[in-house]
Write a protein that holds these residues in place. Sequence first.
Motif, PDB file in Angstrom:
ATOM      1  N   ILE A  45     -27.254  32.095  36.385  1.00 45.66           N
ATOM      2  CA  ILE A  45     -26.721  30.819  36.879  1.00 45.66           C
ATOM      3  C   ILE A  45     -27.151  29.688  35.946  1.00 45.66           C
ATOM      4  O   ILE A  45     -26.362  28.828  35.590  1.00 45.66           O
ATOM      5  N   PHE A  46     -28.409  29.701  35.507  1.00 43.25           N
ATOM      6  CA  PHE A  46     -28.872  28.821  34.424  1.00 43.25           C
ATOM      7  C   PHE A  46     -28.875  29.683  33.158  1.00 43.25           C
ATOM      8  O   PHE A  46     -29.745  30.532  32.996  1.00 43.25           O
ATOM      9  N   SER A  47     -27.925  29.453  32.280  1.00 40.70           N
ATOM     10  CA  SER A  47     -27.768  30.315  31.113  1.00 40.70           C
ATOM     11  C   SER A  47     -28.120  29.538  29.852  1.00 40.70           C
ATOM     12  O   SER A  47     -27.418  28.593  29.478  1.00 40.70           O
ATOM     13  N   VAL A  48     -29.219  29.930  29.222  1.00 30.64           N
ATOM     14  CA  VAL A  48     -29.729  29.161  28.088  1.00 30.64           C
ATOM     15  C   VAL A  48     -28.922  29.447  26.824  1.00 30.64           C
ATOM     16  O   VAL A  48     -28.621  30.594  26.512  1.00 30.64           O
ATOM     17  N   ARG A  49     -28.552  28.394  26.115  1.00 33.17           N
ATOM     18  CA  ARG A  49     -27.842  28.524  24.831  1.00 33.17           C
ATOM     19  C   ARG A  49     -28.711  27.947  23.728  1.00 33.17           C
ATOM     20  O   ARG A  49     -29.354  26.920  23.920  1.00 33.17           O
ATOM     21  N   ASP A  50     -28.697  28.615  22.590  1.00 37.35           N
ATOM     22  CA  ASP A  50     -29.518  28.116  21.490  1.00 37.35           C
ATOM     23  C   ASP A  50     -28.851  26.915  20.823  1.00 37.35           C
ATOM     24  O   ASP A  50     -27.817  26.430  21.267  1.00 37.35           O
ATOM     25  N   GLU A  51     -29.449  26.476  19.741  1.00 37.58           N
ATOM     26  CA  GLU A  51     -28.962  25.299  19.021  1.00 37.58           C
ATOM     27  C   GLU A  51     -27.512  25.435  18.591  1.00 37.58           C
ATOM     28  O   GLU A  51     -26.809  24.459  18.393  1.00 37.58           O
ATOM     29  N   PHE A  52     -27.077  26.684  18.393  1.00 36.45           N
ATOM     30  CA  PHE A  52     -25.708  26.903  17.950  1.00 36.45           C
ATOM     31  C   PHE A  52     -24.786  27.228  19.125  1.00 36.45           C
ATOM     32  O   PHE A  52     -23.675  27.706  18.941  1.00 36.45           O
ATOM     33  N   GLY A  53     -25.300  26.988  20.319  1.00 33.00           N
ATOM     34  CA  GLY A  53     -24.481  27.214  21.505  1.00 33.00           C
ATOM     35  C   GLY A  53     -24.365  28.677  21.891  1.00 33.00           C
ATOM     36  O   GLY A  53     -23.610  29.043  22.778  1.00 33.00           O
ATOM     37  N   GLN A  54     -25.128  29.545  21.217  1.00 27.51           N
ATOM     38  CA  GLN A  54     -24.934  30.973  21.412  1.00 27.51           C
ATOM     39  C   GLN A  54     -25.636  31.521  22.658  1.00 27.51           C
ATOM     40  O   GLN A  54     -26.745  31.137  22.973  1.00 27.51           O
ATOM     41  N   TRP A  55     -24.972  32.451  23.285  1.00 31.19           N
ATOM     42  CA  TRP A  55     -25.526  33.178  24.430  1.00 31.19           C
ATOM     43  C   TRP A  55     -26.034  34.511  23.911  1.00 31.19           C
ATOM     44  O   TRP A  55     -25.315  35.208  23.192  1.00 31.19           O
ATOM     45  N   ASP A  56     -27.268  34.847  24.237  1.00 29.14           N
ATOM     46  CA  ASP A  56     -27.797  36.143  23.826  1.00 29.14           C
ATOM     47  C   ASP A  56     -27.940  37.025  25.050  1.00 29.14           C
ATOM     48  O   ASP A  56     -28.923  36.943  25.777  1.00 29.14           O
ATOM     49  N   PRO A  57     -26.948  37.880  25.317  1.00 30.53           N
ATOM     50  CA  PRO A  57     -26.939  38.644  26.570  1.00 30.53           C
ATOM     51  C   PRO A  57     -28.099  39.619  26.673  1.00 30.53           C
ATOM     52  O   PRO A  57     -28.445  40.047  27.768  1.00 30.53           O
TER      53      PRO A  57
END
Lengths: 301, 437
Positions: free
Chosen positions: A148-160
Amino acid sequence: MSKNRLDYLDELEAEAIYILREVAGQFEKPALLFSGGKDSITLVHLALKAFRPGKFPFPLVHIDTGHNFEETITYRDEMIARIGEKLIIGHVQDSIDEGKVIEQKGKNASRNALQTVTLLDTIAKHQFDACIGGARRDEEKARAKERIFSVRDEFGQWDPKRQRPELWNIYNGKIHKGENVRVFPISNWTELDVWNYIRRENIPLPSIYFAHQRDCITRNGQLMAASPFLNMDDEDIIEKKNVRFRTVGDMTCTAAVESYAFELDDIINEIASSKISERGARMDDKVSEAAMEERKKGGYF
Amino acid sequence: MQTKKHTPNPSQEGNHSLRENMDILKFITAGSVDDGKSTLIGRLLYDSEAILADQLEALHASNRKNDDGSIDLAILTDGLKAEREQGITIDVAYKYFETDKRKFIIADAPGHIQYTRNMVTGASNAGLAIILIDARKGVIEQTTRHSFLVSLLQIQQVVVAVNKMDMVDYSEDVFNKIVADYKVLAGKVGLQNVTYIPVSALKGDNIVYPSAKISWYTGDSLLTHLENVQLEVDDTSSHARLPVQWVVRPQTDELHDYRGYAGRVSSGSFHVNDKVTILPSGFSSSISKIEFYDKELAEAVAGTSVTVHLADNIDISRGDIIVNSAGQPQLSNLIEADLCWMDTRPMDTSLTYLVQHNTKTIRCKISEVLYKVNINTLEKDYEEDFKLNDIGRIVIKTAEPLAFDPYQLNKANGGAIIIDSRTNVTVGALMLRQAVD
Ligand SMILES: Nc1nc2c(ncn2[C@@H]2O[C@H](COP(=O)(O)OP(=O)(O)OP(=O)(O)O)[C@@H](O)[C@H]2O)c(=O)[nH]1
Ligand SMILES: [Mg+2]
């Protein structure tokens, strides 16, 4: 049954409001991503319930591909006037003009993929640390995995493969500078839940969700609205059809379904008996088995 | 009982999906890697006709097939590329379906020990756990670990699904032996409501439909059980708690003095005029008004998100908790708790961490390790180091007192997480037990 057991719509509503208030409490510069679709319209309604009589503690942000259904934009502007909240628009056209992205060519050209860049630029420009979105886990199999809170890195990337644990209703919104969190308050709602809620709450919707007559062409087995944004040639035959849209995105990638559902009740019946998923009407998900996962890794909503 | 055919939504005629007053059962799958959890969920959805045509098409088109050439139902939940490549589940997948009895939110968890934290994530919100056991292997270490976690997290209902019965000739003896073994384990970890069902997820025996091959079994199929199991009802007598998330202060001319405390009632219920105490400050007041958007309510029950007004002007902000004065929680900065460690960096008693409890995030230290649990023997190990997946009991010292209830009595006000402030990652799950004086 005890009166203390909430009806499922009440439970989903209370959870979503709780999540919206957590965003308000935990972040300095949140934003609500407003696409003009029914899910983000539902989010706005939930935000009214979470924060009125106060103002929203965040602006609405619309990433505008420029290839919109006119009805969506009319709806958006009327809604903003009605609720009196702030709207920020990020234009894909600006990203194109600045040379950050290149317009696709050919028959299946769409700006859908380009909007990720505009989104990330808009986030950076306004230094948003949290972006609320209307994605639901029942939409797609990669989304079914997202927190529900999904962290994205500086490049907006999701690391599943490296998602944070998320226990009970305790949402950890701590991030480093440059990172941001995508927040999905209606993660646990199904498409039908959203429609039932819209009906219960009497939420107005853009007219394209209801059956209407429209010029369409058939592309890759799907009905597409004929529009200047679609690259058409002699092979494309325009036909008048009775259609409606189940999801609303960029005009070049949102397919219509033939329908005579003129009222909300008709739509709910139609969806309840439908054999095709909502995302089945999105060309962007048809490309490969991992299309959504790849886009999310790249920074998509 | 007659055998009934389930025709769940959306294929059923009529409008049962429009019915209100349906409740939601959230459940999780657990058990060791390859016991068949994802296959079981896939089977449940498939046989309930809850899979839509385009998803079915994708399922048939996929090149991941079972050895006998049949479609691999696990890929319905194994939604990540890496999962499909390796044939294992890495993170929880949430799936939604409903029958005419109930709505379900399924969390399909990974069995691999490396991903225990993801299983804990799914389990923390579940009201029921299906623990799978491979009929050929019986109770193994990971069965024990997951059962222990299910017990620690206080999941009220447990189904032990003895799976792959097709590989043991649907033998009643094999099933009975596993049931006997599990009963010993259930006694040790303290699980009470356990139902045992022999199944084959692959072949579809006893998942949605009862199976002729297991005629010696007279109980319900898994779905029938899930539809009818009695859910724990929130106990109104448990004391009322409202963690404050946000203070609503419009500060407009007409609403100049408006000050509402917004939050979700986590347990019990509040009424207008109830005497309340604000913690940790200890000030008391009474409820003058309960609002929900455009409505005024006489009562706010557990689970509802509301805005509360108090009769007195007290300094209250996010992180505070409003409680019923008649039944107050414990208030302490030294608390004994069960801990499940979820990070690859071991726990470090010399470090300052953050603890997040309700809407409050403050500094903390692990001041003492009481013991760790040896998962094989379920006995206490008096070791200091807490590594990934270790479970045990500790004492936590917090920078300010926390207003908490024992997790055993009140899950909503007894759970907390530990955050590593160097990485911002959630590294520990805490089930608070009692104040240490
Ligand atoms: N014969 C037989 N095989 C089964 C049965 N259920 C599952 N399998 C097989 O067992 C293997 C593992 O199944 P999964 O469903 O992926 O196992 P899992 O428990 O989800 O595994 P993880 O999520 O990685 O822990 C697959 O090859 C399945 O086809 C069953 O009832 N009988
Ligand atoms: Mg699995």
